[in-house]
Design a protein around this motif. Structure first.
Motif, PDB file in Angstrom:
ATOM      1  N   ALA A  91      67.208  21.548  -3.310  1.00 31.15           N
ATOM      2  CA  ALA A  91      66.044  22.643  -3.718  1.00 31.15           C
ATOM      3  C   ALA A  91      64.763  22.126  -3.386  1.00 31.15           C
ATOM      4  CB  ALA A  91      66.098  22.724  -5.156  1.00 31.15           C
ATOM      5  N   LEU A  92      64.510  20.672  -3.432  1.00 31.97           N
ATOM      6  CA  LEU A  92      63.231  20.281  -2.951  1.00 31.97           C
ATOM      7  C   LEU A  92      63.047  20.458  -1.351  1.00 31.97           C
ATOM      8  CD1 LEU A  92      62.603  17.017  -4.946  1.00 31.97           C
ATOM      9  CD2 LEU A  92      61.646  19.465  -5.265  1.00 31.97           C
ATOM     10  N   ARG A  93      64.234  20.286  -0.869  1.00 33.04           N
ATOM     11  CA  ARG A  93      64.009  20.126   0.786  1.00 33.04           C
ATOM     12  C   ARG A  93      64.001  21.809   1.285  1.00 33.04           C
ATOM     13  NH1 ARG A  93      69.514  16.767   0.868  1.00 33.04           N
ATOM     14  NH2 ARG A  93      68.676  14.631   0.559  1.00 33.04           N
ATOM     15  N   LEU A  94      64.626  22.843   0.345  1.00 34.80           N
ATOM     16  CA  LEU A  94      64.588  24.232   0.730  1.00 34.80           C
ATOM     17  C   LEU A  94      63.033  24.281   0.643  1.00 34.80           C
ATOM     18  CD1 LEU A  94      67.491  26.139  -0.514  1.00 34.80           C
ATOM     19  CD2 LEU A  94      66.204  26.405   1.622  1.00 34.80           C
ATOM     20  N   HIS A  95      62.294  23.970  -0.416  1.00 38.92           N
ATOM     21  CA  HIS A  95      60.960  24.473  -0.550  1.00 38.92           C
ATOM     22  C   HIS A  95      60.173  23.796   0.378  1.00 38.92           C
ATOM     23  CE1 HIS A  95      57.128  24.212  -2.754  1.00 38.92           C
ATOM     24  NE2 HIS A  95      57.485  25.228  -3.435  1.00 38.92           N
ATOM     25  N   GLU A 115      63.573  23.121  17.056  1.00 41.20           N
ATOM     26  CA  GLU A 115      62.699  23.710  16.257  1.00 41.20           C
ATOM     27  C   GLU A 115      62.949  23.530  14.780  1.00 41.20           C
ATOM     28  OE1 GLU A 115      59.946  27.004  18.291  1.00 41.20           O
ATOM     29  OE2 GLU A 115      62.039  27.629  17.657  1.00 41.20           O
ATOM     30  N   LEU A 116      64.140  23.649  14.590  1.00 43.62           N
ATOM     31  CA  LEU A 116      64.767  23.620  13.192  1.00 43.62           C
ATOM     32  C   LEU A 116      64.844  22.070  12.618  1.00 43.62           C
ATOM     33  CD1 LEU A 116      67.627  26.187  13.668  1.00 43.62           C
ATOM     34  CD2 LEU A 116      66.029  26.366  11.743  1.00 43.62           C
ATOM     35  N   LEU A 117      65.144  21.200  13.670  1.00 43.45           N
ATOM     36  CA  LEU A 117      64.979  20.018  13.444  1.00 43.45           C
ATOM     37  C   LEU A 117      63.870  19.330  13.140  1.00 43.45           C
ATOM     38  CD1 LEU A 117      67.626  18.506  16.218  1.00 43.45           C
ATOM     39  CD2 LEU A 117      67.955  18.420  13.726  1.00 43.45           C
ATOM     40  N   THR A 118      62.964  19.996  13.329  1.00 39.02           N
ATOM     41  CA  THR A 118      61.220  19.435  12.789  1.00 39.02           C
ATOM     42  C   THR A 118      61.441  19.985  11.254  1.00 39.02           C
ATOM     43  OG1 THR A 118      60.344  21.429  13.414  1.00 39.02           O
ATOM     44  CG2 THR A 118      60.461  19.824  15.067  1.00 39.02           C
ATOM     45  N   LEU A 119      62.116  20.509  10.788  1.00 38.21           N
ATOM     46  CA  LEU A 119      61.735  21.002   9.286  1.00 38.21           C
ATOM     47  C   LEU A 119      62.290  19.998   8.534  1.00 38.21           C
ATOM     48  CD1 LEU A 119      63.067  24.655   9.468  1.00 38.21           C
ATOM     49  CD2 LEU A 119      60.702  23.861   9.608  1.00 38.21           C
ATOM     50  N   PRO A 120      61.567  19.583   7.361  1.00 41.58           N
ATOM     51  CA  PRO A 120      61.937  18.736   6.453  1.00 41.58           C
ATOM     52  C   PRO A 120      63.474  18.972   5.855  1.00 41.58           C
ATOM     53  CG  PRO A 120      59.719  19.569   5.750  1.00 41.58           C
ATOM     54  CD  PRO A 120      60.306  20.656   6.866  1.00 41.58           C
ATOM     55  N   GLY A 123      69.093  18.620   8.981  1.00 39.98           N
ATOM     56  CA  GLY A 123      69.677  17.595  10.065  1.00 39.98           C
ATOM     57  C   GLY A 123      70.448  18.175  11.167  1.00 39.98           C
ATOM     58  N   THR A 124      71.213  17.610  11.934  1.00 35.05           N
ATOM     59  CA  THR A 124      71.957  18.131  13.034  1.00 35.05           C
ATOM     60  C   THR A 124      72.854  19.217  12.587  1.00 35.05           C
ATOM     61  OG1 THR A 124      73.389  16.458  13.017  1.00 35.05           O
ATOM     62  CG2 THR A 124      71.677  16.006  14.449  1.00 35.05           C
TER      63      THR A 124
END
Length: 320
Positions: A91-95, A115-120, A123-124
Motif C-alpha cells: 500500500a505504501l509503494r502504491l501511494h 519508465e515504469l521501473l523508475t517508480l518506487p 520491479g521487473t
C-alpha cells in the motif's frame, strides 16, 4: 533449443484460443479499464488470490480513480484501505508510485517498461506486466503461474525452479510471439492457464488445451524435484504484525502503546481498554493471541521501521 520449443506457434494458437473461451471476466482486463486500474491490480495481486483482491480493488478505484487522487491523501489512508490483503508495505509503494506519477508523469501511468521501473517499488515483473496489459507492448511477463506452465509443457518438470533463473527467462523470451497483440494475449493466456488449470497442487490436465503436447504428461508426470515449503501463520511475527495493523487501521486517534504491547490482564485491571479508540474487537483479537511481550515489541518495531506506523507521545497510528 528446449525440447518442444518448435511447437511454439501451435502452443500460441491453442492456449490463446482456450483463454478466449475460458478467461475470467476480471474488471482490470476489460477494455474500459484505465492503465491506473491495471497498475493497482498488478500490485494487489502479488502473492494474493484474485478473490481477495476484487472487492478491495473495486473500492480503491471508486475512491482513487487516478494516481493524483491517491497521492493527495496521507499514505496512512492507503494502508487503512488496504484492509486484510496482507503485505501492507504494498500500500505504501502504491501511494509512493502515485505521488511519483503525479509529480513526474502529469498524473498518468508511464507507458514504457523503462519508465515504469523508475517508480518506487516497481520491479521487473510489474513493469513488464503493466507495459503489456495496460499499453499493449511486447514484453516478457514471467510470474509463478507462467513459469509453472513453461516448466511442465516445455521442460517436463512438475514445478519450476524455486526462484526464477536465467534458463527460465531465456525460455520465456523465446516463447513470446513477435506480434505485439499476440504477445499480450499470450502473456495473459498462459498466466490464466496456470491459475485455473495447470495449478501447483492439483493440475486439471484433462481440461488443458495442450495436454497432448505437454512434456510433463509425456514423461509420466514425474514428481517434483523439491517440496515447496508452505508458509506458517499461527504464532508467527506476521500474525502478530497483522493483528497490530488491524488495531491501527480501525483507530482514528493515536493508540496508547500499552494497549498494544501491555499484558491484557493489566489493561483490564487499570481500565485502560475503556479509553481505547480502536474497535474493541481488533484489540480483543490481538490480546487473544497471547503473544509474548518480546514478540509484540519486535513486531511493533518492525512496523515502525517499515513506516507502516508512527509513534508520538500520544501513541501509535498509521502514517500521516
Amino acid at each position: 533449443m528446449e525440447p518442444g520449443l518448435q511447437q511454439g506457434p501451435q502452443l500460441h494458437t491453442e492456449i490463446i484460443s482456450w483463454f478466449t473461451a475460458n478467461a475470467r471476466d476480471l474488471p482490470w482486463r476489460r477494455p474500459e479499464c484505465s492503465p491506473w486500474g491495471v497498475f493497482v491490480s498488478e500490485i494487489m495481486l502479488q502473492q494474493t488470490p484474485v478473490i481477495r483482491v476484487l472487492p478491495v480493488w473495486q473500492q480503491w478505484m471508486e475512491r482513487w480513480p487516478a494516481p493524483a487522487a491517491l497521492a493527495a491523501e496521507p499514505s496512512g489512508e492507503a494502508v487503512r484501505a488496504w484492509g486484510r490483503l496482507g503485505y501492507p508495505r504494498r500500500a505504501l509503494r502504491l501511494h509512493a508510485a502515485a505521488a511519483a506519477m503525479t509529480e513526474r508523469f502529469n498524473g498518468s501511468v508511464p507507458g514504457t517498461r523503462d519508465e515504469l521501473l523508475t517508480l518506487p517499488g516497481v520491479g521487473t515483473y510489474t513493469a513488464a506486466a503493466v507495459a503489456s496489459f495496460a499499453f499493449g507492448r511486447r514484453e516478457t511477463v514471467v510470474d509463478t503461474n507462467i513459469r509453472r506452465v513453461h516448466a511442465r509443457a516445455l521442460s517436463g518438470k512438475a514445478l519450476p525452479a524455486p526462484a526464477l533463473n536465467a534458463a527460465e527467462l531465456r525460455l520465456a523470451v523465446a516463447l513470446l510471439p513477435d506480434d505485439d497483440a499476440a504477445s499480450v494475449a499470450w502473456n495473459a493466456s498462459v498466466m490464466e492457464l496456470g491459475a485455473l488449470v495447470c495449478t501447483a497442487r492439483s493440475p486439471k490436465c484433462a481440461l488443458c488445451p495442450v495436454q497432448r503436447r505437454c512434456a510433463w504428461v509425456a514423461a509420466g508426470e514425474p514428481a517434483p524435484e523439491y517440496v515447496p515449503k508452505g508458509q506458517t501463520w499461527a504464532g508467527t511475527d506476521r500474525q502478530v504484525r497483522g493483528a497490530l495493523m488491524a488495531v491501527l487501521r480501525q483507530a482514528r486517534e493515536p493508540v496508547p502503546r500499552k494497549l498494544l504491547v501491555g499484558p491484557p490482564e493489566l489493561l483490564a485491571a487499570d481500565g485502560a481498554a475503556e479509553d481505547a479508540d480502536p474497535e474493541p474487537a481488533a484489540l480483543s483479537k490481538l490480546h487473544a493471541l497471547r503473544a509474548p511481550a518480546g514478540q509484540l515489541e519486535r513486531a511493533l518495531t518492525g512496523l515502525l521501521a517499515d513506516k507502516l506506523a508512527e509513534e508520538s507521545d500520544a501513541g501509535l497510528q498509521l502514517p500521516a
